[in-house]
Design a protein around this motif. Structure first.
Motif, PDB file in Angstrom:
ATOM      1  N   THR A 138       0.833  -1.202   0.000  1.00  9.67           N
ATOM      2  CA  THR A 138       0.000   0.000   0.000  1.00  9.67           C
ATOM      3  C   THR A 138       0.869   1.254   0.000  1.00  9.67           C
ATOM      4  O   THR A 138       1.899   1.310   0.679  1.00  9.67           O
ATOM      5  CB  THR A 138      -0.929   0.008   1.234  1.00  9.67           C
ATOM      6  N   LEU A 139       0.436   2.250  -0.773  1.00  9.22           N
ATOM      7  CA  LEU A 139       1.081   3.560  -0.798  1.00  9.22           C
ATOM      8  C   LEU A 139       0.105   4.597  -0.252  1.00  9.22           C
ATOM      9  O   LEU A 139      -1.111   4.442  -0.370  1.00  9.22           O
ATOM     10  CB  LEU A 139       1.488   3.934  -2.228  1.00  9.22           C
ATOM     11  N   TYR A 140       0.648   5.675   0.331  1.00  9.30           N
ATOM     12  CA  TYR A 140      -0.182   6.729   0.915  1.00  9.30           C
ATOM     13  C   TYR A 140       0.123   8.044   0.204  1.00  9.30           C
ATOM     14  O   TYR A 140       1.288   8.387  -0.027  1.00  9.30           O
ATOM     15  CB  TYR A 140       0.085   6.846   2.417  1.00  9.30           C
ATOM     16  N   GLU A 141      -0.943   8.780  -0.133  1.00  7.29           N
ATOM     17  CA  GLU A 141      -0.768  10.027  -0.877  1.00  7.29           C
ATOM     18  C   GLU A 141      -1.640  11.129  -0.287  1.00  7.29           C
ATOM     19  O   GLU A 141      -2.526  10.875   0.538  1.00  7.29           O
ATOM     20  CB  GLU A 141      -1.120   9.812  -2.361  1.00  7.29           C
ATOM     21  N   GLY A 142      -1.358  12.363  -0.725  1.00  7.57           N
ATOM     22  CA  GLY A 142      -2.174  13.506  -0.319  1.00  7.57           C
ATOM     23  C   GLY A 142      -1.981  13.939   1.115  1.00  7.57           C
ATOM     24  O   GLY A 142      -2.887  14.522   1.720  1.00  7.57           O
ATOM     25  N   GLY A 143      -0.846  13.618   1.698  1.00  4.17           N
ATOM     26  CA  GLY A 143      -0.601  14.016   3.081  1.00  4.17           C
ATOM     27  C   GLY A 143      -0.725  12.884   4.078  1.00  4.17           C
ATOM     28  O   GLY A 143      -0.330  13.026   5.241  1.00  4.17           O
ATOM     29  N   TYR A 144      -1.272  11.749   3.668  1.00  6.61           N
ATOM     30  CA  TYR A 144      -1.343  10.588   4.556  1.00  6.61           C
ATOM     31  C   TYR A 144       0.006   9.867   4.600  1.00  6.61           C
ATOM     32  O   TYR A 144       0.761   9.859   3.618  1.00  6.61           O
ATOM     33  CB  TYR A 144      -2.393   9.594   4.065  1.00  6.61           C
ATOM     34  N   ASN A 145       0.295   9.238   5.736  1.00  2.00           N
ATOM     35  CA  ASN A 145       1.391   8.287   5.842  1.00  2.00           C
ATOM     36  C   ASN A 145       0.933   7.158   6.751  1.00  2.00           C
ATOM     37  O   ASN A 145      -0.174   7.195   7.292  1.00  2.00           O
ATOM     38  CB  ASN A 145       2.676   8.948   6.358  1.00  2.00           C
ATOM     39  N   GLN A 146       1.769   6.154   6.937  1.00  2.00           N
ATOM     40  CA  GLN A 146       1.332   4.967   7.676  1.00  2.00           C
ATOM     41  C   GLN A 146       1.003   5.255   9.135  1.00  2.00           C
ATOM     42  O   GLN A 146       0.309   4.463   9.789  1.00  2.00           O
ATOM     43  CB  GLN A 146       2.401   3.880   7.598  1.00  2.00           C
ATOM     44  N   ASN A 147       1.468   6.404   9.653  1.00  3.32           N
ATOM     45  CA  ASN A 147       1.205   6.749  11.051  1.00  3.32           C
ATOM     46  C   ASN A 147       0.058   7.739  11.218  1.00  3.32           C
ATOM     47  O   ASN A 147      -0.259   8.130  12.348  1.00  3.32           O
ATOM     48  CB  ASN A 147       2.475   7.321  11.691  1.00  3.32           C
ATOM     49  N   SER A 148      -0.560   8.156  10.120  1.00  3.82           N
ATOM     50  CA  SER A 148      -1.693   9.084  10.217  1.00  3.82           C
ATOM     51  C   SER A 148      -2.853   8.405  10.937  1.00  3.82           C
ATOM     52  O   SER A 148      -3.126   7.212  10.724  1.00  3.82           O
ATOM     53  CB  SER A 148      -2.141   9.524   8.822  1.00  3.82           C
ATOM     54  N   SER A 149      -3.563   9.148  11.763  1.00  2.21           N
ATOM     55  CA  SER A 149      -4.667   8.572  12.545  1.00  2.21           C
ATOM     56  C   SER A 149      -5.734   7.920  11.670  1.00  2.21           C
ATOM     57  O   SER A 149      -6.194   6.806  11.972  1.00  2.21           O
ATOM     58  CB  SER A 149      -5.297   9.651  13.435  1.00  2.21           C
ATOM     59  N   PRO A 150      -6.188   8.566  10.567  1.00  2.00           N
ATOM     60  CA  PRO A 150      -7.189   7.899   9.715  1.00  2.00           C
ATOM     61  C   PRO A 150      -6.676   6.586   9.126  1.00  2.00           C
ATOM     62  O   PRO A 150      -7.445   5.627   8.968  1.00  2.00           O
ATOM     63  CB  PRO A 150      -7.459   8.929   8.611  1.00  2.00           C
TER      64      PRO A 150
END
Length: 678
Positions: free
Chosen positions: A550-562
């Motif tokens: 999985t990749l995260y984009e738009g300001g998300y990363n694996q530690n983001s609460s959402p």
């Protein structure tokens, strides 16, 4: 000439194995041995097909001959080693491989591993992983078949082994006591000392290296029983690492691939007709695809194109950049395992709601004394071609068949246990009757067995109730032939033969279609379970596996609460069905690839900026063509669960935007949900 020589070599090999008294005189043995050396003087295997087949047959014969001489003390180890040393190195390695397999399979555990195993082990891994016969014997004390299979599964699933064996060993627990936490997914390993697991891992790794080197000079296309060496390789295939087998298969797929074509196949689907309640199976998505694709499927499904057709949904507005294509495959699979087609039926256990595999479908049953119509033959072949497409393109099929189908596709024997796994009552009558007869014989003192037997079997004739519930005669006029004490054994034999071969013709047609897309040679190295996974993907949605891709984009990363809430919902709150629905919602398919490298694109979780209204009232939005979800930053895990569950349940239609939007407004939601037209 070559044909007769080949036949003689295989015949001699068979006789040497089965008859203690059969032997070849010294002159004939010397001739065969010198012939093999001469044929292999320039290259181990000739490029000429006839000469190559002759060499393979000779290699097989010489091994069986030397093995018999050793077993009968005709020649001692030094003499045999001297003979083998004159052979090319690759043939010596093959013979060593077979000796390793024989030693490992020896139920007495008395057969020693060949010294060449330890020598080459040191060459491959160096002095840091030195082992000896005592180490191997020690591991034998702790390992059985289940533990061996669990260890192979661990080695297959551990990504570190792709880097190096050293890294894999470093990741294993080092203490001598067992480690139940580390081996929680491989329960049979949890009580085995860690040092024994390391030793066994070392053995399997080197065994795989030997087999990799040996495969080019065995003939996997030979039928069972014709070649001793090939049969030994087949026996060991459950203990070959999947990475080894799938790499060989991938190479054969690349060699048989058809060049990329810019001429797209447009496949028109009438969804309205497919969703109608009509009993006409020609309305189904499967049949619509079959009509438009089956003529050239043997070419189309081998193309290098990532997408093999463009799905055009008649009367709808979807533009196919991958989403409708994957959706069409999902709908085709839904038809295959359904009563909408006449090709497959729910297994007896499913119809009676008893036993195992109640959700499995089996080939429909046809009268044994009549041929299957060309209409069904072609459709079964097309099913096999879809299997081949799934293997080539990693477009896995959401279908559910029992293990017997996958075994038969690999030309493995179907057993009574395989039949009972889909029909609990299949052999109950004859098994119980056989027991009753033995009891009658043991207690009857008046020799009145015939009358007692007749009272038990009074209503049975020479016929059988098939898996579909239809009754068929086992022999000509069988419905009028009563079963007696004299013909009961013959009846049991006919009954078992029918049940064990009931699906052979149908699966043969599926196999014919499969082999037009996938070369059969290295496919035969797969186990039935591996073939099922190659066609259907992983049965369970492995969340950790998905997270790893999985990749995260738009300001998300694996530690983001959402993001943390999202993975909590998937791993702890969603059941298996919900996980599959989520995958369909974001990707248009219901199964994950088998390996990390099989992902054609990574799963992308993107931010979803909400400009009007509250974020907790917005539904997530998916882009199935790009395996992407736009995920609002919900304030709690419970709200995340509710919004995701609603979206995957109500908003997965390819062309349902207008209807879904209205439904969401009625429910008080404000977002666009599924955006599958991309």
């Amino acid at each position: 000439m070559f044909f007769f020589l080949l036949y003689d070599f295989f015949l001699f090999g068979s006789l040497l194995q089965t008859s203690e008294n059969f032997n070849l005189n010294n002159e004939v043995q010397e001739f065969f041995f010198q012939l093999l050396i001469e044929l292999s003087s320039t290259t181990v295997l000739s490029s000429n097909c006839s000469t190559k087949n002759l060499q393979i047959a000779l290699i097989d014969l010489i091994f069986v001959l030397l093995k018999k001489q050793k077993n009968q003390y005709i020649a001692d180890n030094n003499e045999i080693e001297n003979i083998e040393s004159k052979l090319p190195e690759q043939i010596q390695d093959l013979y060593t491989t077979i000796k390793i397999i024989i030693a490992w399979r020896d139920p007495t555990k008395q057969t020693l591993l060949p010294e060449a195993f330890f020598q080459q082990s040191n060459d491959i891994l160096g002095n840091n992983f030195k082992t000896n016969q005592d180490d191997f014997n020690k591991s034998n004390n702790h390992f059985n078949t289940n533990a061996d299979q669990d260890l192979i599964n661990l080695m297959t699933n551990d990504q570190s082994l792709n880097d190096s064996f050293s890294k894999f060993i470093q990741n294993l627990p080092k203490e001598t006591q067992s480690n139940t936490t580390f081996y929680k997914n491989y329960l049979s390993l949890s009580n085995i000392p860690s040092d024994s697991i390391q030793i066994r891992s070392h053995f399997f790794y080197i065994l795989n290296k030997f087999i990799e080197k040996s495969l080019p000079i065995v003939d996997l296309s030979l039928p069972l029983g014709q070649s001793f060496l090939t049969d030994q390789i087949r026996i060991i295939k459950p203990y070959l690492l999947s990475s080894t087998k799938f790499q060989l298969l991938a190479e054969s797929l690349e060699k048989t691939e058809v060049e990329y074509s810019g001429d797209w196949n447009i496949v028109n689907f009438d969804i309205v007709k497919a969703n109608s309640n009509s009993d006409n199976n020609e309305n189904t998505m499967f049949y619509q695809a079959y009509q438009q694709l089956h003529t050239n499927a043997h070419i189309t499904f081998r193309r290098s194109n990532e997408q093999l057709w463009h799905a055009q949904y008649i009367g709808m507005h979807s533009t196919d950049h991958g989403g409708p294509y994957r959706d069409s495959i999902t709908r085709i699979c839904s038809d295959i395992c359904s009563s909408r087609l006449s090709l497959f039926i729910l297994c007896p256990n499913g119809r009676t709601n008893s036993g195992l595999n109640r959700d499995c479908w089996i080939p429909n049953v046809f009268p044994p004394n009549k041929s299957i119509s060309n209409k069904y033959k072609k459709q079964y072949r097309f099913v096999g071609q879809l299997f081949g497409m799934a293997i080539r393109k990693k477009h896995y099929l959401n279908i559910k068949f029992p293990i017997l189908l996958w075994k038969k596709l690999l030309n493995e024997s179907i057993t009574v246990e395989d039949i009972e796994a889909i029909d609990l009552q299949s052999f109950t009558i004859i098994n119980e009757t056989e027991k009753n007869i033995e009891q009658i014989k043991s207690i009857d003192t008046d020799n009145n067995i015939d009358s007692l037997f007749s009272s038990i079997m009074d209503e049975l004739q020479f016929d059988v109730v098939s898996s579909s519930g239809e009754t068929y005669e086992l022999i000509s006029n069988g419905s009028n032939i009563p079963i007696t004490i004299d013909n009961f054994k013959y009846y049991c034999s006919c009954y078992r033969q029918y049940r064990l071969n009931e699906f052979n013709r149908q699966i043969d047609f599926i196999q014919q279609g499969l082999y037009t897309i996938i070369p059969s040679y290295y496919l035969s190295l797969l186990t039935a379970k591996e073939l099922e996974q190659a066609v259907c993907g992983k049965d369970q949605i492995d969340i950790e596996f998905l997270k790893r891709n999985t990749l995260y984009e738009g300001g998300y990363n694996q530690n983001s609460s959402p993001i943390e809430r999202f993975w909590t919902v998937l791993s702890e709150m969603f059941n298996d069905d919900q996980k599959k629905l989520l995958l369909i919602f974001v990707w248009g398919r219901s199964t994950l690839p088998i390996r990390d490298e099989d992902f054609s694109s990574k799963f992308i979780i993107n931010t979803y900026d909400v400009y009007q209204g509250e974020v907790d009232q917005v539904l997530p939005r998916s882009h199935t063509c790009f395996f992407t979800i736009d995920l609002p930053a919900y304030s709690t895990t419970d709200i995340m669960y509710e919004r995701l569950n609603y979206a995957i349940t109500c908003c997965s239609s390819i062309d349902g935007d207008g209807t879904v939007n209205d439904a969401r407004i009625d429910e008080g939601f404000d977002s666009d949900g599924s955006d599958d037209e991309e």
